[in-house]
Design a protein around this motif. Structure first.
Motif, mmCIF file in Angstrom:
data_model
loop_
_atom_site.group_PDB
_atom_site.id
_atom_site.type_symbol
_atom_site.label_atom_id
_atom_site.label_comp_id
_atom_site.label_asym_id
_atom_site.label_seq_id
_atom_site.Cartn_x
_atom_site.Cartn_y
_atom_site.Cartn_z
ATOM 1 N N ALA B 251 39.099 38.396 32.894
ATOM 2 C CA ALA B 251 39.297 37.594 34.101
ATOM 3 C C ALA B 251 38.284 36.460 34.166
ATOM 4 C CB ALA B 251 39.159 38.490 35.326
ATOM 5 N N ARG B 252 38.765 35.342 34.719
ATOM 6 C CA ARG B 252 37.880 34.203 35.009
ATOM 7 C C ARG B 252 38.235 33.741 36.413
ATOM 8 N NH1 ARG B 252 39.083 29.753 32.610
ATOM 9 N NH2 ARG B 252 40.841 30.533 31.386
ATOM 10 N N PRO B 253 37.266 33.230 37.161
ATOM 11 C CA PRO B 253 37.601 32.709 38.481
ATOM 12 C C PRO B 253 38.590 31.553 38.354
ATOM 13 C CG PRO B 253 35.225 32.857 38.192
ATOM 14 C CD PRO B 253 35.832 33.121 36.862
ATOM 15 N N ALA B 254 39.552 31.516 39.235
ATOM 16 C CA ALA B 254 40.524 30.418 39.230
ATOM 17 C C ALA B 254 39.957 29.230 40.019
ATOM 18 C CB ALA B 254 41.825 30.892 39.856
ATOM 19 N N ASP B 255 40.701 28.109 40.005
ATOM 20 C CA ASP B 255 40.212 26.918 40.705
ATOM 21 C C ASP B 255 40.130 27.185 42.207
ATOM 22 O OD1 ASP B 255 40.407 25.930 38.181
ATOM 23 O OD2 ASP B 255 42.417 25.074 38.526
ATOM 24 N N VAL B 262 43.764 35.961 35.055
ATOM 25 C CA VAL B 262 43.569 37.089 34.147
ATOM 26 C C VAL B 262 44.415 36.870 32.903
ATOM 27 C CG1 VAL B 262 43.726 39.587 33.860
ATOM 28 C CG2 VAL B 262 43.209 38.630 36.102
ATOM 29 N N HIS B 263 43.789 36.995 31.777
ATOM 30 C CA HIS B 263 44.510 36.863 30.526
ATOM 31 C C HIS B 263 44.726 38.246 29.927
ATOM 32 C CE1 HIS B 263 45.777 35.169 26.679
ATOM 33 N NE2 HIS B 263 45.088 36.162 26.155
ATOM 34 N N THR B 264 45.977 38.617 29.731
ATOM 35 C CA THR B 264 46.258 39.862 29.005
ATOM 36 C C THR B 264 47.189 39.546 27.859
ATOM 37 O OG1 THR B 264 48.230 40.445 30.244
ATOM 38 C CG2 THR B 264 46.137 41.223 31.140
ATOM 39 N N LEU B 270 47.886 35.274 34.130
ATOM 40 C CA LEU B 270 48.385 35.456 35.491
ATOM 41 C C LEU B 270 47.328 34.992 36.458
ATOM 42 C CD1 LEU B 270 49.710 39.121 35.284
ATOM 43 C CD2 LEU B 270 51.039 37.032 35.108
ATOM 44 N N GLU B 271 47.785 34.470 37.596
ATOM 45 C CA GLU B 271 46.825 34.165 38.632
ATOM 46 C C GLU B 271 47.039 35.142 39.777
ATOM 47 O OE1 GLU B 271 45.966 29.849 39.195
ATOM 48 O OE2 GLU B 271 45.740 30.545 41.269
ATOM 49 N N LEU B 272 45.972 35.851 40.145
ATOM 50 C CA LEU B 272 46.098 36.902 41.153
ATOM 51 C C LEU B 272 45.051 36.731 42.238
ATOM 52 C CD1 LEU B 272 46.320 39.944 38.720
ATOM 53 C CD2 LEU B 272 48.211 39.090 40.109
ATOM 54 N N ASP B 275 38.776 38.957 43.002
ATOM 55 C CA ASP B 275 37.486 38.400 42.639
ATOM 56 C C ASP B 275 36.940 39.237 41.499
ATOM 57 O OD1 ASP B 275 35.060 37.116 42.625
ATOM 58 O OD2 ASP B 275 34.214 38.459 44.168
ATOM 59 N N ALA B 276 36.947 38.675 40.287
ATOM 60 C CA ALA B 276 36.455 39.442 39.152
ATOM 61 C C ALA B 276 36.085 38.507 38.026
ATOM 62 C CB ALA B 276 37.518 40.423 38.677
ATOM 63 N N GLU B 277 35.277 39.016 37.147
ATOM 64 C CA GLU B 277 34.922 38.261 35.955
ATOM 65 C C GLU B 277 34.666 39.242 34.821
ATOM 66 O OE1 GLU B 277 32.251 35.105 36.730
ATOM 67 O OE2 GLU B 277 32.850 34.130 34.863
ATOM 68 N N GLY B 278 35.126 38.892 33.621
ATOM 69 C CA GLY B 278 34.913 39.773 32.477
ATOM 70 C C GLY B 278 36.122 40.667 32.263
#
Ligand SMILES: Nc1ncnc2c1ncn2[C@@H]1O[C@H](COP(=O)(O)OP(=O)(O)O)[C@@H](O)[C@H]1O
Ligand SMILES: [Mg+2]
Lengths: 278, 365
Positions: B251-255, B262-264, B270-272, B275-278
């Motif tokens: 996961a990376r923070p979106a704009d 989130v990249h899977t 996907l944009e969800l 709040d997460a990172e890593g």
């Protein structure tokens, strides 16, 4: 020899000739001497060789022999006292070993079995040396004259009781004791209401075992008995030293009957309570 | 601290730990159980549920932390003085006493008057539907009946909390289901707080008002069943409670603030909400997935294409296992709501599996 019907199966050991012979000869060597002894106690002849007809006179003679009867009384008293004390001690030891975890528990369990594995003759000699060393008073009035023998009997009967009771506790569901505690029972109430009822057949078996062991013990008793504390087996031994008379047979038969009866009761009680650990 | 405990907290566990040798059976557990609640402690076998229950009952002493029952510190209070009663896993019916003596045992120990003992015993046996069995011997009773005796024996004490250790695990499936309903009903009737331990998550979901999920000695989440199912707070809870499909990703923070990208591998980017990172896990419950034969996705939907591998028929619903490329097959659930209609799927079919983005769970632990 031919067997009618089905062929002998692999597990039909009792139908194979060599095994039959072994079985029969064991039975003969085990029981024939005892049966002879019992039979000749009723033989109307002073010599134990030929059957002369049935009589009870040797039983009368045995009962009239005041020394023999005194020895019999001694034996019963010793057996009673040592059973009582060794059962109490055995119950406490059995409970302790089941209930608590403590350092040296395995060592204690091992030591407990020592009097069972140590040769009886050594126990006897040790007891004699011990009694002599501490100067245990010898010529006390009845029943204190039996105290040394009783102490020795407690020493070798108590481990049997402890082991039987300990073994019985193996089948006890610990959650039963916890349930009692949970319902408000104190440690003692838990023991009284839940643990002891489960122990009971073990206690009875341990007591009967101790009683029979004490009643017919010769070796240890021989070393600890003084001239005024003769027990039944010791008395029989001294009678046999002269000759095996029908009185000896009669007295021995009584001892056999007593022991067998007690063992039968012990077995019955154990059977009535299977492992019941609901 | 004691003054802060609210009136309706009946059990308060504060940082309790218990070690057996080197094994940490209970690891810094804190929680509160409310008066009158049906609370379940659930977790896989060996996670420390029984140990926690035994700590409450007073059969184990905590290495650290303390337990308060009805506001009273239980440190140093022995099992026989605690206002809780336990239903043991083995039922622990006293085998040499009949049903009546079993049930009245605690009251006799408490030296209650005779009439009261009689009345309360009768009432308790009535509650568990064992009236008429007073003189029966435990070995004449079935497993279910023995359990009722154990239940009556504990309820007759009117404990502040009834602790139940896997009470239904020894019963067969049909009886278990009936007893689940009966227990819930019984709890409502008597109004006593129930704390039930089970390794069966569906049992906990169907019975309890609130559930604590335990894993390796610690509590992972405490929530009502619905929240536990729809909003698990970690991968363990998501996986343990019900069935779920999991997808590993980063996961990376979106704009936009409050949203993440989130990249899977399977689902792409996907944009969800969240709040997460890593490294994160995305999860979706099987019944949220909609199966269709038409290609093409809808707005706000996540779509995957796959081949139906297996169909497990359960009567009211069926479970599909769909091959979506590498890794675990995707689990989907369809309701068999029409006798003759419904989405006709057969093994080997190419299908589209879609679900709404809001039904996707973002798990960071
Ligand atoms: N008295 C004990 N001595 C040693 N280990 C124990 C004891 N009681 C439980 N354990 C261990 O603690 C862990 C948790 O056990 P338990 O609380 O019974 O788990 P659960 O009830 O969730 O299945 C297990 O690994 C178990 O083996
Ligand atoms: Mg358990």
């Amino acid at each position: 020899m031919r067997f009618p019907g089905t062929p002998i199966g692999p597990l039909d050991y009792h139908r194979r000739l060599p095994l039959r012979l072994i079985l029969i000869s064991s039975l003969i060597f085990l029981y024939l001497p005892i049966l002879t002894l019992v039979a000749f106690s009723f033989n109307d002849s002073r010599r134990n060789i030929v059957w002369h007809g049935f009589t009870l006179k040797y039983y009368q003679k045995a009962f009239a022999d005041s020394e023999l009867m005194l020895a019999f009384g001694n034996s019963l008293s010793i057996a009673l006292f040592s059973t009582l004390i060794s059962t109490v001690l055995g119950t406490m030891a059995g409970y302790l070993l089941w209930r608590f975890r403590f350092g040296g528990k395995t060592a204690l369990e091992g030591t407990l079995a020592m009097p069972i594995v140590i040769p009886e003759i050594c126990m006897g000699v040790a007891m004699m040396a011990f009694v002599a060393r501490i100067g245990w008073p010898q010529d006390l009035p009845w029943p204190l004259n039996l105290s040394a023998i009783t102490a020795a009997h407690i020493a070798f009967c108590f481990p049997f009781a402890a082991i039987v009771i300990r073994a019985r506790m193996e089948s006890f569901n610990r959650q039963l004791a916890e349930a009692a505690r949970d319902l408000g029972a104190t440690e003692f109430q838990t023991f009284r209401d839940v643990v002891a009822p489960h122990m009971k057949p073990g206690i009875v078996a341990g007591a009967l075992l101790g009683f029979t062991l004490s009643l017919d013990d010769f070796v240890i008793t021989f070393f600890t008995s003084g001239p005024n504390s003769i027990t039944f087996p010791v008395k029989i031994y001294s009678m046999v030293r002269f000759s095996v008379t029908p009185e000896v047979n009669a007295a021995s038969t009584i001892l056999i009957i007593l022991t067998v009866a007690l063992t039968a009761i012990a077995l019955r009680i154990q059977r009535r309570y299977p492992i019941a650990g609901v | 601290m004691a003054s802060q405990i609210s009136q309706d907290t009946i059990i308060r566990i504060e940082g309790v730990s218990k070690k057996f040798g080197r094994l940490q059976a209970v690891d810094n557990v804190s929680m509160e159980i409310k008066r009158g609640e049906f609370f379940a402690l659930v977790g896989p076998s060996g996670c420390g549920k029984t140990t926690l229950l035994r700590l409450l009952a007073g059969f184990e002493t905590p290495d650290a932390g303390r337990i308060l029952i009805e506001g009273r510190d239980m440190t140093g209070v022995t099992a026989n003085h605690r206002p809780v009663n336990m239903l043991f896993q083995s039922y622990a019916i006293f085998p040499h006493m009949n049903v009546e003596t079993n049930v009245s045992y605690g009251l006799k120990i408490a030296r209650r008057p005779r009439d009261e003992i009689m009345a309360r015993t009768e009432e308790a046996l009535g509650l568990v539907k064992l009236s008429g069995y007073e003189k029966s011997h435990p070995d004449e009773l079935s497993g279910g009946q023995r359990q009722r005796v154990a239940l009556a024996r504990a309820l007759v004490m009117r404990p502040a909390v009834l602790l139940l250790d896997e009470p239904l695990s020894a019963l067969d499936a049909k009886l278990r289901e009936a007893m689940q309903l009966e227990m819930v009903h019984l709890q409502k009737t008597v109004g006593i707080t129930f704390l039930i331990v089970t390794h069966d998550q569906s049992e906990a979901l169907s019975m309890a008002g609130r559930i604590a999920v335990m894993h390796q000695g610690s509590v992972r989440q405490i929530a009502p069943p619905g929240e536990l199912y729809e909003a698990p707070n970690c991968r363990f809870v998501a996986d343990f409670i019900g069935k779920i499909n999991l997808f590993e990703g980063t996961a990376r923070p979106a704009d936009q603030p409050g949203r993440v990208r989130v990249h899977t591998e399977k689902l792409g980017i996907l944009e969800l909400q969240g709040d997460a990172e890593g490294s994160v896990t995305l999860a979706v419950r099987p019944e949220k997935i909609i199966i269709s034969h038409e290609p093409g996705g809808l707005e706000g939907q996540i779509s995957l294409h796959g081949t139906v591998m297996d169909i497990a028929y359960f009567g009211g619903h069926s479970k599909l296992f769909i091959d979506i490329g590498a890794g675990q097959p995707l689990m989907a659930e369809i309701t068999n709501s029409n006798r003759n209609g419904g989405p006709r799927v057969a093994p080997g079919d190419r299908v589209r599996c879609g679900w709404r983005a809001v039904d996707t769970l973002l798990l960071t632990e």
